[in-house]
Motif scaffolding. Sequence first.
Motif, PDB file in Angstrom:
ATOM      1  N   PRO A  42       0.827  -1.207   0.000  1.00  0.00           N
ATOM      2  CA  PRO A  42       0.000   0.000   0.000  1.00  0.00           C
ATOM      3  C   PRO A  42       0.867   1.264   0.000  1.00  0.00           C
ATOM      4  O   PRO A  42       1.909   1.307   0.659  1.00  0.00           O
ATOM      5  N   ASN A  43       0.428   2.254  -0.740  1.00  0.00           N
ATOM      6  CA  ASN A  43       1.104   3.554  -0.761  1.00  0.00           C
ATOM      7  C   ASN A  43       0.039   4.604  -0.443  1.00  0.00           C
ATOM      8  O   ASN A  43      -0.709   5.042  -1.320  1.00  0.00           O
ATOM      9  N   ILE A  44      -0.035   4.979   0.821  1.00  0.00           N
ATOM     10  CA  ILE A  44      -1.135   5.812   1.285  1.00  0.00           C
ATOM     11  C   ILE A  44      -1.157   7.161   0.588  1.00  0.00           C
ATOM     12  O   ILE A  44      -2.212   7.619   0.127  1.00  0.00           O
ATOM     13  N   SER A  45      -0.024   7.816   0.486  1.00  0.00           N
ATOM     14  CA  SER A  45      -0.016   9.156  -0.107  1.00  0.00           C
ATOM     15  C   SER A  45      -0.434   9.124  -1.573  1.00  0.00           C
ATOM     16  O   SER A  45      -1.246   9.948  -2.023  1.00  0.00           O
ATOM     17  N   THR A  46       0.098   8.163  -2.326  1.00  0.00           N
ATOM     18  CA  THR A  46      -0.260   8.051  -3.746  1.00  0.00           C
ATOM     19  C   THR A  46      -1.715   7.653  -3.929  1.00  0.00           C
ATOM     20  O   THR A  46      -2.438   8.223  -4.755  1.00  0.00           O
ATOM     21  N   ASP A  47      -2.169   6.664  -3.143  1.00  0.00           N
ATOM     22  CA  ASP A  47      -3.547   6.184  -3.276  1.00  0.00           C
ATOM     23  C   ASP A  47      -4.552   7.255  -2.864  1.00  0.00           C
ATOM     24  O   ASP A  47      -5.602   7.413  -3.497  1.00  0.00           O
ATOM     25  N   ALA A  48      -4.246   7.999  -1.803  1.00  0.00           N
ATOM     26  CA  ALA A  48      -5.171   9.048  -1.359  1.00  0.00           C
ATOM     27  C   ALA A  48      -5.286  10.155  -2.398  1.00  0.00           C
ATOM     28  O   ALA A  48      -6.390  10.660  -2.663  1.00  0.00           O
ATOM     29  N   GLN A  49      -4.172  10.523  -3.013  1.00  0.00           N
ATOM     30  CA  GLN A  49      -4.218  11.556  -4.045  1.00  0.00           C
ATOM     31  C   GLN A  49      -4.996  11.065  -5.261  1.00  0.00           C
ATOM     32  O   GLN A  49      -5.792  11.819  -5.853  1.00  0.00           O
ATOM     33  N   ARG A  50      -4.807   9.808  -5.623  1.00  0.00           N
ATOM     34  CA  ARG A  50      -5.542   9.237  -6.760  1.00  0.00           C
ATOM     35  C   ARG A  50      -7.043   9.244  -6.479  1.00  0.00           C
ATOM     36  O   ARG A  50      -7.853   9.589  -7.348  1.00  0.00           O
ATOM     37  N   VAL A  51      -7.427   8.878  -5.271  1.00  0.00           N
ATOM     38  CA  VAL A  51      -8.845   8.891  -4.909  1.00  0.00           C
ATOM     39  C   VAL A  51      -9.402  10.306  -4.968  1.00  0.00           C
ATOM     40  O   VAL A  51     -10.484  10.541  -5.526  1.00  0.00           O
ATOM     41  N   LEU A  52      -8.683  11.273  -4.407  1.00  0.00           N
ATOM     42  CA  LEU A  52      -9.185  12.643  -4.419  1.00  0.00           C
ATOM     43  C   LEU A  52      -9.348  13.151  -5.848  1.00  0.00           C
ATOM     44  O   LEU A  52     -10.336  13.832  -6.159  1.00  0.00           O
ATOM     45  N   ASP A  53      -8.417  12.819  -6.724  1.00  0.00           N
ATOM     46  CA  ASP A  53      -8.535  13.240  -8.126  1.00  0.00           C
ATOM     47  C   ASP A  53      -9.805  12.678  -8.749  1.00  0.00           C
ATOM     48  O   ASP A  53     -10.523  13.381  -9.486  1.00  0.00           O
ATOM     49  N   ILE A  54     -10.106  11.424  -8.473  1.00  0.00           N
ATOM     50  CA  ILE A  54     -11.308  10.790  -9.021  1.00  0.00           C
ATOM     51  C   ILE A  54     -12.562  11.429  -8.430  1.00  0.00           C
ATOM     52  O   ILE A  54     -13.528  11.730  -9.150  1.00  0.00           O
ATOM     53  N   LEU A  55     -12.569  11.671  -7.126  1.00  0.00           N
ATOM     54  CA  LEU A  55     -13.723  12.289  -6.488  1.00  0.00           C
ATOM     55  C   LEU A  55     -13.958  13.698  -7.018  1.00  0.00           C
ATOM     56  O   LEU A  55     -15.108  14.103  -7.261  1.00  0.00           O
ATOM     57  N   THR A  56     -12.887  14.446  -7.205  1.00  0.00           N
ATOM     58  CA  THR A  56     -12.992  15.821  -7.695  1.00  0.00           C
ATOM     59  C   THR A  56     -13.598  15.866  -9.086  1.00  0.00           C
ATOM     60  O   THR A  56     -14.268  16.843  -9.453  1.00  0.00           O
ATOM     61  N   ASN A  57     -13.404  14.810  -9.854  1.00  0.00           N
ATOM     62  CA  ASN A  57     -13.953  14.733 -11.202  1.00  0.00           C
ATOM     63  C   ASN A  57     -15.308  14.026 -11.248  1.00  0.00           C
ATOM     64  O   ASN A  57     -15.741  13.552 -12.305  1.00  0.00           O
TER      65      ASN A  57
END
Length: 242
Positions: free
Chosen positions: A3-18
Amino acid sequence: MSPNISTDAQRVLDILTNGGIAIIPSSVGYGIVATDPCALARIYTVKQRAPHKRHAIIGSYPLHRALHLLPSEKQELTRALTVTLDLPLGIIAPYRADHPLLRNLDAETLSQSTVGHTVAMLVNGGPFQEELVRLATAAGKLVLGSSANISGQGTKAVVEEIEEEVRRAADVVVDYGRVRYGKPRASSTMVDVGKMALVRFGACYEVIRDVMKRFYGVFWPEDPGREVLFSGRLNEMSASIP
């Protein structure tokens, strides 16, 4: 791959923002979340969720302090449980209607996330949630949602338990394996801190119950168990126990 928390969290936020939907881990179970009103509506549909049920805010202790309005002695209580003792907790409390993060919500989303003058927030839900909330707050957004399951079927401790139609609804699924506090119940223990009232039996309840009795003189009932009270909600207990 680890798991890579920082990368995964940023990826999730990008998807949510869109306008997307994500299934994410917390220490008490998997949640399905969004920031966009249309995405939140899709979550209601796929979960077959009753309209009267509310979104919860995916939170952190700093966000709780920023959004919730509580007197100092109750602030000390929530800090003791979630920071000092490192326990996950669903907190229901009055909110600051003038806070920019809440003012950014459209009227319908706000109404679907509040009951009266209170809002529910999961606090101390684990490192992934903490990082996602930190990123979302910096971006001026609230992450909203509920457990990743068909309504009434119980919070899931592993992704494999989540119903297929719920998994398909998500644009991203962050699978970190079995959650830390999945037994005897997944989902958070929920407390109306303003009223000092237990709302739902959940993760770490016996520890929370002992703390409330030992340090605050508040006596809450024993959890009757999932076999007797599957939902964990106190308002359903009298109907479930013969």
